[in-house]
Design a protein around this motif. Structure first.
Motif, PDB file in Angstrom:
ATOM      1  N   ASP A   1       0.840  -1.187   0.000  1.00 60.06           N
ATOM      2  CA  ASP A   1       0.000   0.000   0.000  1.00 60.06           C
ATOM      3  C   ASP A   1       0.886   1.252   0.000  1.00 60.06           C
ATOM      4  O   ASP A   1       1.915   1.267   0.679  1.00 60.06           O
ATOM      5  CB  ASP A   1      -0.893  -0.018   1.245  1.00 60.06           C
ATOM      6  N   PRO A   2       0.505   2.311  -0.735  1.00 59.94           N
ATOM      7  CA  PRO A   2       1.298   3.546  -0.720  1.00 59.94           C
ATOM      8  C   PRO A   2       1.514   4.112   0.685  1.00 59.94           C
ATOM      9  O   PRO A   2       2.571   4.675   0.971  1.00 59.94           O
ATOM     10  CB  PRO A   2       0.483   4.512  -1.587  1.00 59.94           C
ATOM     11  N   ALA A   3       0.532   3.925   1.558  1.00 61.91           N
ATOM     12  CA  ALA A   3       0.683   4.420   2.934  1.00 61.91           C
ATOM     13  C   ALA A   3       1.847   3.724   3.642  1.00 61.91           C
ATOM     14  O   ALA A   3       2.519   4.338   4.479  1.00 61.91           O
ATOM     15  CB  ALA A   3      -0.609   4.223   3.714  1.00 61.91           C
ATOM     16  N   LEU A   4       2.097   2.469   3.306  1.00 60.50           N
ATOM     17  CA  LEU A   4       3.203   1.750   3.917  1.00 60.50           C
ATOM     18  C   LEU A   4       4.551   2.326   3.461  1.00 60.50           C
ATOM     19  O   LEU A   4       5.484   2.445   4.248  1.00 60.50           O
ATOM     20  CB  LEU A   4       3.123   0.262   3.591  1.00 60.50           C
ATOM     21  N   VAL A   5       4.622   2.713   2.200  1.00 62.50           N
ATOM     22  CA  VAL A   5       5.845   3.355   1.695  1.00 62.50           C
ATOM     23  C   VAL A   5       6.101   4.631   2.479  1.00 62.50           C
ATOM     24  O   VAL A   5       7.224   4.893   2.933  1.00 62.50           O
ATOM     25  CB  VAL A   5       5.743   3.654   0.181  1.00 62.50           C
ATOM     26  N   MET A   6       5.056   5.423   2.683  1.00 64.41           N
ATOM     27  CA  MET A   6       5.193   6.679   3.427  1.00 64.41           C
ATOM     28  C   MET A   6       5.544   6.400   4.891  1.00 64.41           C
ATOM     29  O   MET A   6       6.344   7.113   5.484  1.00 64.41           O
ATOM     30  CB  MET A   6       3.912   7.502   3.329  1.00 64.41           C
ATOM     31  N   GLN A   7       4.966   5.360   5.459  1.00 67.06           N
ATOM     32  CA  GLN A   7       5.255   5.013   6.852  1.00 67.06           C
ATOM     33  C   GLN A   7       6.733   4.644   7.007  1.00 67.06           C
ATOM     34  O   GLN A   7       7.384   5.052   7.963  1.00 67.06           O
ATOM     35  CB  GLN A   7       4.374   3.850   7.292  1.00 67.06           C
ATOM     36  N   TYR A   8       7.264   3.880   6.065  1.00 71.39           N
ATOM     37  CA  TYR A   8       8.661   3.439   6.150  1.00 71.39           C
ATOM     38  C   TYR A   8       9.646   4.558   5.823  1.00 71.39           C
ATOM     39  O   TYR A   8      10.720   4.621   6.408  1.00 71.39           O
ATOM     40  CB  TYR A   8       8.908   2.278   5.195  1.00 71.39           C
ATOM     41  N   PHE A   9       9.291   5.417   4.867  1.00 74.77           N
ATOM     42  CA  PHE A   9      10.279   6.363   4.340  1.00 74.77           C
ATOM     43  C   PHE A   9       9.922   7.834   4.542  1.00 74.77           C
ATOM     44  O   PHE A   9      10.778   8.687   4.333  1.00 74.77           O
ATOM     45  CB  PHE A   9      10.544   6.077   2.859  1.00 74.77           C
ATOM     46  N   GLY A  10       8.709   8.137   4.907  1.00 71.05           N
ATOM     47  CA  GLY A  10       8.337   9.513   5.224  1.00 71.05           C
ATOM     48  C   GLY A  10       7.923  10.358   4.046  1.00 71.05           C
ATOM     49  O   GLY A  10       6.910  11.037   4.098  1.00 71.05           O
ATOM     50  N   SER A  11       8.708  10.345   2.979  1.00 66.95           N
ATOM     51  CA  SER A  11       8.389  11.171   1.806  1.00 66.95           C
ATOM     52  C   SER A  11       9.092  10.591   0.583  1.00 66.95           C
ATOM     53  O   SER A  11       9.984   9.743   0.705  1.00 66.95           O
ATOM     54  CB  SER A  11       8.858  12.612   2.025  1.00 66.95           C
ATOM     55  N   LYS A  12       8.698  11.071  -0.552  1.00 71.88           N
ATOM     56  CA  LYS A  12       9.343  10.653  -1.786  1.00 71.88           C
ATOM     57  C   LYS A  12      10.824  11.046  -1.757  1.00 71.88           C
ATOM     58  O   LYS A  12      11.688  10.276  -2.173  1.00 71.88           O
ATOM     59  CB  LYS A  12       8.629  11.292  -2.980  1.00 71.88           C
ATOM     60  N   ARG A  13      11.126  12.229  -1.246  1.00 73.90           N
ATOM     61  CA  ARG A  13      12.514  12.704  -1.172  1.00 73.90           C
ATOM     62  C   ARG A  13      13.358  11.769  -0.296  1.00 73.90           C
ATOM     63  O   ARG A  13      14.466  11.413  -0.655  1.00 73.90           O
ATOM     64  CB  ARG A  13      12.534  14.126  -0.610  1.00 73.90           C
ATOM     65  N   GLU A  14      12.836  11.368   0.856  1.00 71.09           N
ATOM     66  CA  GLU A  14      13.574  10.467   1.744  1.00 71.09           C
ATOM     67  C   GLU A  14      13.731   9.076   1.108  1.00 71.09           C
ATOM     68  O   GLU A  14      14.782   8.446   1.241  1.00 71.09           O
ATOM     69  CB  GLU A  14      12.891  10.372   3.100  1.00 71.09           C
ATOM     70  N   LEU A  15      12.684   8.611   0.422  1.00 75.44           N
ATOM     71  CA  LEU A  15      12.767   7.339  -0.286  1.00 75.44           C
ATOM     72  C   LEU A  15      13.856   7.412  -1.345  1.00 75.44           C
ATOM     73  O   LEU A  15      14.687   6.511  -1.462  1.00 75.44           O
ATOM     74  CB  LEU A  15      11.417   6.995  -0.925  1.00 75.44           C
ATOM     75  N   PHE A  16      13.878   8.494  -2.101  1.00 73.76           N
ATOM     76  CA  PHE A  16      14.892   8.683  -3.133  1.00 73.76           C
ATOM     77  C   PHE A  16      16.289   8.666  -2.515  1.00 73.76           C
ATOM     78  O   PHE A  16      17.199   7.996  -3.009  1.00 73.76           O
ATOM     79  CB  PHE A  16      14.644  10.011  -3.860  1.00 73.76           C
ATOM     80  N   GLY A  17      16.458   9.391  -1.424  1.00 77.14           N
ATOM     81  CA  GLY A  17      17.750   9.450  -0.757  1.00 77.14           C
ATOM     82  C   GLY A  17      18.249   8.088  -0.319  1.00 77.14           C
ATOM     83  O   GLY A  17      19.449   7.798  -0.396  1.00 77.14           O
ATOM     84  N   GLN A  18      17.355   7.239   0.141  1.00 75.88           N
ATOM     85  CA  GLN A  18      17.772   5.898   0.569  1.00 75.88           C
ATOM     86  C   GLN A  18      17.920   4.940  -0.613  1.00 75.88           C
ATOM     87  O   GLN A  18      18.697   3.994  -0.550  1.00 75.88           O
ATOM     88  CB  GLN A  18      16.780   5.338   1.584  1.00 75.88           C
ATOM     89  N   ALA A  19      17.161   5.191  -1.678  1.00 79.45           N
ATOM     90  CA  ALA A  19      17.199   4.277  -2.820  1.00 79.45           C
ATOM     91  C   ALA A  19      18.466   4.442  -3.654  1.00 79.45           C
ATOM     92  O   ALA A  19      18.940   3.476  -4.250  1.00 79.45           O
ATOM     93  CB  ALA A  19      15.968   4.483  -3.704  1.00 79.45           C
ATOM     94  N   VAL A  20      18.977   5.639  -3.697  1.00 78.63           N
ATOM     95  CA  VAL A  20      20.177   5.867  -4.507  1.00 78.63           C
ATOM     96  C   VAL A  20      21.409   5.651  -3.652  1.00 78.63           C
ATOM     97  O   VAL A  20      21.390   5.830  -2.447  1.00 78.63           O
ATOM     98  CB  VAL A  20      20.179   7.279  -5.136  1.00 78.63           C
ATOM     99  N   GLN A  21      22.448   5.264  -4.290  1.00 77.25           N
ATOM    100  CA  GLN A  21      23.683   5.045  -3.561  1.00 77.25           C
ATOM    101  C   GLN A  21      24.769   5.913  -4.151  1.00 77.25           C
ATOM    102  O   GLN A  21      24.736   6.253  -5.323  1.00 77.25           O
ATOM    103  CB  GLN A  21      24.087   3.576  -3.587  1.00 77.25           C
ATOM    104  N   ALA A  22      25.721   6.274  -3.321  1.00 74.69           N
ATOM    105  CA  ALA A  22      26.816   7.139  -3.744  1.00 74.69           C
ATOM    106  C   ALA A  22      27.676   6.430  -4.777  1.00 74.69           C
ATOM    107  O   ALA A  22      27.842   5.218  -4.734  1.00 74.69           O
ATOM    108  CB  ALA A  22      27.672   7.529  -2.548  1.00 74.69           C
ATOM    109  N   LEU A  23      28.214   7.213  -5.696  1.00 70.93           N
ATOM    110  CA  LEU A  23      29.190   6.687  -6.634  1.00 70.93           C
ATOM    111  C   LEU A  23      30.446   6.293  -5.866  1.00 70.93           C
ATOM    112  O   LEU A  23      30.857   6.994  -4.954  1.00 70.93           O
ATOM    113  CB  LEU A  23      29.539   7.758  -7.683  1.00 70.93           C
ATOM    114  N   PRO A  24      31.055   5.182  -6.232  1.00 73.21           N
ATOM    115  CA  PRO A  24      32.243   4.763  -5.488  1.00 73.21           C
ATOM    116  C   PRO A  24      33.409   5.720  -5.688  1.00 73.21           C
ATOM    117  O   PRO A  24      33.583   6.275  -6.749  1.00 73.21           O
ATOM    118  CB  PRO A  24      32.566   3.387  -6.089  1.00 73.21           C
TER     119      PRO A  24
END
Length: 191
Positions: free
Chosen positions: A48-71
């Motif tokens: 459910d979309p609400a679960l995504v928001m519950q885990y990550f707070g916002s699209k911006r926070e989800l994006f921040g956790q989903a992307v990884q730094a270049l080595p």
């Protein structure tokens, strides 16, 4: 009769979070930040979309956790070793980047946070490469040219899909690029 081991609530939560992050990486890599929605991520993850928001707070926070730094390549003892490390990283980049990295690169021109993230990662790479060029004139500038040359090749190959780069074997690209990187790593000898 076989029984499945009992998974704790924490294990199920981590598995769901990982599934959401995996779906987010794929969608951010494919569509970039602006065109990826929480609903699409939730649908792809089967939650459910609400679960995504519950885990990550916002699209911006989800994006921040989903992307990884270049080595950041470790500094090498000499110019040849540094060029070897950079060429090895290019081989990895031409072989395919993690979806989080592709998402960040795809979004860096349209999203300020993605641009800041890439700028910081490239800054760290430039510092690392520059530290390996202590005897060169303008080591920071040389390092920035080396790092951004690799970035340009990666963008042309991975994001733009330029046919000439996609069709060329990685070894051929490396062979042509190596002398330019070597020239940037070598100190200027004045006559």
């Amino acid at each position: 009769m076989t029984t499945t081991p009992h998974r704790s609530r924490a294990d199920r939560r981590r598995a769901t979070e990982a599934r959401i992050l995996g779906s987010a990486r794929e969608l951010f890599a494919e569509k970039g930040f602006e065109r990826t929605t929480i609903r699409a991520v939730a649908s792809a993850a089967g939650v459910d979309p609400a679960l995504v928001m519950q885990y990550f707070g916002s699209k911006r926070e989800l994006f921040g956790q989903a992307v990884q730094a270049l080595p950041v390549p470790p500094a090498a003892a000499d110019g040849d070793g540094l060029v070897d490390q950079l060429m090895a990283s290019l081989g990895v980049k031409l072989g395919g980047l993690p979806e989080g990295t592709l998402a960040m690169m795809r979004s860096m021109l349209t999203d300020r946070a993605a641009a800041d993230h890439i700028r910081a990662a490239l800054g760290r790479q430039t510092d690392s490469v520059g530290a390996a060029l202590p005897d060169a004139d303008d080591p920071e500038l040389r390092a920035a040219l080396m790092v951004t040359a690799l970035l340009g090749v990666t963008i042309g190959h991975q994001l733009l899909g330029l046919p000439v780069l996609r069709e060329a074997p990685a070894e051929r690209i490396a062979a042509l690029l190596r002398p330019a990187l070597q020239a940037l790593s070598d100190p200027i000898v004045e006559d």
